[in-house]
Motif scaffolding. Sequence first.
Motif, PDB file in Angstrom:
ATOM      1  N   TYR A  63       0.822  -1.205   0.000  1.00 51.29           N
ATOM      2  CA  TYR A  63       0.000   0.000   0.000  1.00 51.29           C
ATOM      3  C   TYR A  63       0.860   1.262   0.000  1.00 51.29           C
ATOM      4  O   TYR A  63       0.592   2.204  -0.761  1.00 51.29           O
ATOM      5  N   LEU A 118      -7.139   2.129  -3.124  1.00 49.57           N
ATOM      6  CA  LEU A 118      -6.119   1.187  -2.653  1.00 49.57           C
ATOM      7  C   LEU A 118      -6.551   0.463  -1.379  1.00 49.57           C
ATOM      8  O   LEU A 118      -5.704  -0.028  -0.639  1.00 49.57           O
ATOM      9  N   SER A 119      -7.847   0.397  -1.140  1.00 51.36           N
ATOM     10  CA  SER A 119      -8.321  -0.212   0.099  1.00 51.36           C
ATOM     11  C   SER A 119      -7.957  -1.688   0.191  1.00 51.36           C
ATOM     12  O   SER A 119      -7.678  -2.213   1.268  1.00 51.36           O
ATOM     13  N   ALA A 125      -5.267  -3.169  -0.996  1.00 52.82           N
ATOM     14  CA  ALA A 125      -3.863  -3.284  -0.607  1.00 52.82           C
ATOM     15  C   ALA A 125      -3.683  -2.928   0.860  1.00 52.82           C
ATOM     16  O   ALA A 125      -2.884  -3.544   1.565  1.00 52.82           O
ATOM     17  N   ARG A 126      -4.423  -1.951   1.333  1.00 52.67           N
ATOM     18  CA  ARG A 126      -4.302  -1.531   2.729  1.00 52.67           C
ATOM     19  C   ARG A 126      -4.872  -2.579   3.681  1.00 52.67           C
ATOM     20  O   ARG A 126      -4.455  -2.673   4.836  1.00 52.67           O
ATOM     21  N   ASP A 165       0.830   3.823  -2.991  1.00 49.76           N
ATOM     22  CA  ASP A 165       0.265   5.139  -2.712  1.00 49.76           C
ATOM     23  C   ASP A 165       1.255   6.244  -3.094  1.00 49.76           C
ATOM     24  O   ASP A 165       0.865   7.278  -3.662  1.00 49.76           O
TER      25      ASP A 165
END
Length: 566
Positions: free
Chosen positions: A179, A512-513, A515-516, A183
């Motif tokens: 992430y 990117l939720s 990946a987070r 990001d």
Amino acid sequence: MKSLSAKNKKWWWIVVIAAIIAVNFFASVIHKRIDLTNEKRFTISPPVKKILGNMDGVAEVTIFLKGDMPAGFKNLSTSAEELLQEFKEYANGRINYKLISPDEQMPGTTRTYADTLSSLGIVPINLKVQLKAGEQSQYVYPAALVQYKNKILPVNLYSGTQTVITPPELNSSEALLEYKFADALYKLMENKKPMIAYSVGNGEPTGDNVYDLVENVLRKNYSLFTLNIAKEPVIPDTFKLLMIVKPTVSFTEDEKLKIDQYVMRGGKVIWFIDKLEAEMDSLQIKNQVIAYDRNLNLDDLLFKYGVRINPDLIMDLQSDYLPFSVNGKDQFDFLHWNYFPLFESKQNSLINKNVGLVAGRFVNSIDTVGAAGIKKIILLSSSANSRTIETPALISGEENRNAPEDEAFKKRDIPAGVLLEGRFSSLYKNRVSQQEMDSLEKYGTPFLTQCINNNKMIVVADGDIVLNGVQQGSPLPMGVNSYTVGTQYEYQFANKQFVENCIEYLINTANLSEARAKDYTLRLLDPKKVAEQKTNWQVINLALPVLVIVLIGIIYQWWRRKKYSV
């Protein structure tokens, strides 16, 4: 037939070489990986693949985890290298990376890389190691610099605390590597930053105590504008987010209507609200302060959206330190100050996932109330040993002379921060005059009774969470207690990370939720069993393989003698 068979045997090596060349060619063109881990540790999420595939330039990544350091940080360095190698595959080779020691001298200068990292706001971790000569400080920079098209962005690779390094925190940091790098690349690739409005019309702070928020969080990643709601006919939709931080002046109905309609049109709002007037300045001068309601006139608006900030204060045994005078005016001792609660993350949202302790000051409690179609997620809550006191309340510095009565701290999980999601309804339904409706129409924003789509906002019952202390005229990092700087109790809490997560979650332009949300399962050995069975496993791991090889050699020699003996 015999001659044909002999001919085939003669040219068999050509077929083998051709097959090897064909296999290598297809292997270089077609890449396929199989991830057999339960948590899909080596699987890149689709949004990240999309970002990597859209790169039209080369990114240079420098990782500053090289040299002598604890094993946990070496593993973090190795994981970062492996991840960037995966990134390079999906980016068609447009990512280069290298490891550098922060103590190395920069080419053409007398400065080290550590000097540059400090100027970019990267704070090293001081690991104190005991040597023969005494105590010595060892600094580790768990960070990286990502450079893309003449733009550069620092990335903090370690998400834990700055003093106590634990395996779970290192494990969480590894899980967040995908992430964080994705990001950073996305922000560097963006041609236009999202616009954020910071409200300044109702007594919100604008001085040195918001320096870290403004300079290191907002301006670094977003286009920041100040907004006086009273002076604007409407809140423009070009703002992706409205931040209301610790207002001290009451909101008018006209201002509340503008906020309400901004929310109805899909605008995101973060509220950091101190409902009560209670400041440390007054406590230092008089050694006591009376906490009373600020009368911000926001109760009905927030109630309509699904929350109520109570006129009380949270007291928690899990709290930060303050110096108190003991045995005379010149002697001070650091004691827990129950009005400075430390909130643990419940790991129930992408916002508070892998976030450490968040420090608050004179925090109010929050109740969730019925609101049709609104989902509430508690982001911050007290420990298992807390309580609330009603106001008006007399807060005195004498309270910590004696230990608090633990029997009174029986409440647990008192909410102090809430995420609201859903289709909000307007507070001003059937309450707007024709003149107000005509005014809204004039500016192209007709009155709406409900959100046009699902929306979200965050309400935190403490305005001090996003503020930073100031010492000798210099701003401190967010989450650092100015009263403990330079002492053994100095500590940087996760306030900045929490605020950054809140903003990113609400704006969420990169999506990117996934990946987070990654989480690696930490499979630790049982220390007791390790101590008891250490010798046995050492023998098994070191001696057994050698014995097996010797045994195979003996059997093989016996078989050869038996087969070829006359």
